[in-house]
Design a protein around this motif. Structure first.
Motif, PDB file in Angstrom:
ATOM      1  N   VAL A 109       8.316  -2.027  32.655  1.00 41.34           N
ATOM      2  CA  VAL A 109       7.821  -0.740  32.205  1.00 41.34           C
ATOM      3  C   VAL A 109       7.457  -0.882  30.727  1.00 41.34           C
ATOM      4  CG1 VAL A 109       8.372   1.699  31.874  1.00 41.34           C
ATOM      5  CG2 VAL A 109       9.292   0.467  33.849  1.00 41.34           C
ATOM      6  N   VAL A 110       6.238  -0.502  30.400  1.00 42.20           N
ATOM      7  CA  VAL A 110       5.765  -0.616  29.022  1.00 42.20           C
ATOM      8  C   VAL A 110       5.757   0.771  28.388  1.00 42.20           C
ATOM      9  CG1 VAL A 110       3.808  -1.239  27.561  1.00 42.20           C
ATOM     10  CG2 VAL A 110       4.357  -2.634  29.565  1.00 42.20           C
ATOM     11  N   ASP A 111       6.380   0.875  27.249  1.00 43.74           N
ATOM     12  CA  ASP A 111       6.334   2.107  26.465  1.00 43.74           C
ATOM     13  C   ASP A 111       4.984   2.110  25.754  1.00 43.74           C
ATOM     14  OD1 ASP A 111       6.455   4.046  24.454  1.00 43.74           O
ATOM     15  OD2 ASP A 111       8.552   3.624  23.978  1.00 43.74           O
ATOM     16  N   TRP A 112       3.980   2.797  26.343  1.00 42.40           N
ATOM     17  CA  TRP A 112       2.618   2.711  25.835  1.00 42.40           C
ATOM     18  C   TRP A 112       2.500   3.227  24.404  1.00 42.40           C
ATOM     19  CZ3 TRP A 112      -1.353  -0.062  25.908  1.00 42.40           C
ATOM     20  CH2 TRP A 112      -2.525   0.361  25.307  1.00 42.40           C
ATOM     21  N   ASN A 113       3.207   4.271  24.026  1.00 44.22           N
ATOM     22  CA  ASN A 113       3.125   4.782  22.656  1.00 44.22           C
ATOM     23  C   ASN A 113       3.605   3.731  21.655  1.00 44.22           C
ATOM     24  OD1 ASN A 113       2.053   7.242  23.434  1.00 44.22           O
ATOM     25  ND2 ASN A 113       4.075   8.184  23.652  1.00 44.22           N
ATOM     26  N   ARG A 114       4.714   3.096  21.976  1.00 43.33           N
ATOM     27  CA  ARG A 114       5.234   2.047  21.088  1.00 43.33           C
ATOM     28  C   ARG A 114       4.293   0.840  21.067  1.00 43.33           C
ATOM     29  NH1 ARG A 114      10.915   0.279  19.591  1.00 43.33           N
ATOM     30  NH2 ARG A 114      10.660  -1.892  19.016  1.00 43.33           N
ATOM     31  N   ARG A 115       3.782   0.449  22.230  1.00 49.45           N
ATOM     32  CA  ARG A 115       2.859  -0.683  22.327  1.00 49.45           C
ATOM     33  C   ARG A 115       1.587  -0.421  21.518  1.00 49.45           C
ATOM     34  NH1 ARG A 115       1.251  -5.345  21.910  1.00 49.45           N
ATOM     35  NH2 ARG A 115      -0.264  -6.158  23.363  1.00 49.45           N
ATOM     36  N   PHE A 116       1.025   0.777  21.642  1.00 50.64           N
ATOM     37  CA  PHE A 116      -0.187   1.119  20.902  1.00 50.64           C
ATOM     38  C   PHE A 116       0.085   1.131  19.401  1.00 50.64           C
ATOM     39  CE2 PHE A 116      -3.332   3.984  19.077  1.00 50.64           C
ATOM     40  CZ  PHE A 116      -4.507   3.396  19.546  1.00 50.64           C
ATOM     41  N   ASP A 117       1.242   1.663  19.012  1.00 49.93           N
ATOM     42  CA  ASP A 117       1.629   1.675  17.603  1.00 49.93           C
ATOM     43  C   ASP A 117       1.693   0.245  17.063  1.00 49.93           C
ATOM     44  OD1 ASP A 117       2.649   2.602  15.080  1.00 49.93           O
ATOM     45  OD2 ASP A 117       4.685   2.226  15.789  1.00 49.93           O
TER      46      ASP A 117
ATOM     47  N   MET B  17       0.224  -2.459  18.339  1.00 48.82           N
ATOM     48  CA  MET B  17      -1.117  -3.054  18.354  1.00 48.82           C
ATOM     49  C   MET B  17      -1.895  -2.613  17.116  1.00 48.82           C
ATOM     50  SD  MET B  17      -2.235  -2.879  22.427  1.00 48.82           S
ATOM     51  CE  MET B  17      -3.218  -1.485  22.107  1.00 48.82           C
ATOM     52  N   THR B  18      -1.791  -1.338  16.769  1.00 46.13           N
ATOM     53  CA  THR B  18      -2.493  -0.806  15.601  1.00 46.13           C
ATOM     54  C   THR B  18      -1.973  -1.451  14.319  1.00 46.13           C
ATOM     55  OG1 THR B  18      -2.812   1.278  16.767  1.00 46.13           O
ATOM     56  CG2 THR B  18      -3.089   1.322  14.390  1.00 46.13           C
ATOM     57  N   GLN B  19      -0.646  -1.535  14.191  1.00 50.05           N
ATOM     58  CA  GLN B  19      -0.063  -2.151  12.999  1.00 50.05           C
ATOM     59  C   GLN B  19      -0.441  -3.630  12.901  1.00 50.05           C
ATOM     60  OE1 GLN B  19       4.048  -1.280  11.876  1.00 50.05           O
ATOM     61  NE2 GLN B  19       4.096   0.195  13.567  1.00 50.05           N
TER      62      GLN B  19
ATOM     63  N   LEU C 153       6.687  -5.592  11.805  1.00 41.64           N
ATOM     64  CA  LEU C 153       6.327  -4.336  12.438  1.00 41.64           C
ATOM     65  C   LEU C 153       7.603  -3.554  12.685  1.00 41.64           C
ATOM     66  CD1 LEU C 153       3.816  -5.634  15.134  1.00 41.64           C
ATOM     67  CD2 LEU C 153       3.337  -4.866  12.819  1.00 41.64           C
ATOM     68  N   SER C 154       7.577  -2.284  12.378  1.00 44.54           N
ATOM     69  CA  SER C 154       8.739  -1.429  12.602  1.00 44.54           C
ATOM     70  C   SER C 154       8.308  -0.173  13.316  1.00 44.54           C
ATOM     71  CB  SER C 154       9.386  -1.044  11.267  1.00 44.54           C
ATOM     72  OG  SER C 154       9.869  -2.175  10.603  1.00 44.54           O
TER      73      SER C 154
ATOM     74  N   LYS D  81      12.435   2.310   8.985  1.00 47.91           N
ATOM     75  CA  LYS D  81      12.294   1.180   8.094  1.00 47.91           C
ATOM     76  C   LYS D  81      10.809   0.842   8.121  1.00 47.91           C
ATOM     77  CE  LYS D  81      14.202  -3.265   6.981  1.00 47.91           C
ATOM     78  NZ  LYS D  81      15.328  -3.222   6.087  1.00 47.91           N
ATOM     79  N   PRO D  82      10.158   0.798   6.961  1.00 45.68           N
ATOM     80  CA  PRO D  82       8.709   0.612   6.962  1.00 45.68           C
ATOM     81  C   PRO D  82       8.285  -0.783   7.403  1.00 45.68           C
ATOM     82  CG  PRO D  82       9.560   0.565   4.722  1.00 45.68           C
ATOM     83  CD  PRO D  82      10.711   0.916   5.634  1.00 45.68           C
ATOM     84  N   SER D  83       7.089  -0.842   7.984  1.00 46.68           N
ATOM     85  CA  SER D  83       6.461  -2.130   8.247  1.00 46.68           C
ATOM     86  C   SER D  83       5.998  -2.678   6.904  1.00 46.68           C
ATOM     87  CB  SER D  83       5.260  -1.941   9.163  1.00 46.68           C
ATOM     88  OG  SER D  83       5.660  -1.402  10.391  1.00 46.68           O
TER      89      SER D  83
END
Length: 123
Positions: A12-20, A22-24, A49-50, A72-74
């Motif tokens: 199961v992929v947490d799409w919101n976290r995955r997209f975040d 990918m963007t970072q 990445l955080s 914690k910031p990236s």
């Protein structure tokens, strides 16, 4: 799995976290590419990445929609050798933001590691 039993695995992929992430990660490549270019010539030493869900020692507390969360910031760790590196980093930040506003297409591609022509590679 080195035995004769068969296993069913459901991922199961947490799409919101995955997209975040990918963007970072894309942003990290853009920052590194601009930092590496002249006149800055800064190598990327490391990056992290955080997400808001991570909890680690020594983090700052921020207030989110759900109440108190820990973040914690990236970051991108650049190797700065020029005397006026603070000015350089601010310029790089502005250039990165300009590129983001241009909404350029990105096309990932595979580069053969044995290929001698890597002059156009920006990773």
């Amino acid at each position: 799995l080195h035995n004769s039993k068969k296993y069913k695995i459901k991922q199961v992929v947490d799409w919101n976290r995955r997209f975040d992430f990918m963007t970072q990660h894309s942003a990290q490549h853009l920052i590194s590419a601009i930092a590496l270019s002249a006149p800055y010539n800064m190598d990327t030493h490391s990056f992290k990445l955080s997400s808001n869900e991570e909890e680690e020692e020594g983090e700052d507390e921020a207030i989110g929609k759900g109440g108190s969360i820990t973040t914690k910031p990236s970051y991108v760790d650049l190797v700065c050798t020029r005397a006026d590196f603070v000015k350089d980093v601010l310029e790089i930040e502005n250039l990165v933001n300009e590129k983001i506003q241009e909404n350029l297409n990105m096309t990932p591609r595979y580069m053969d590691p044995n290929d001698d022509d890597t002059s156009q590679v920006r990773s």
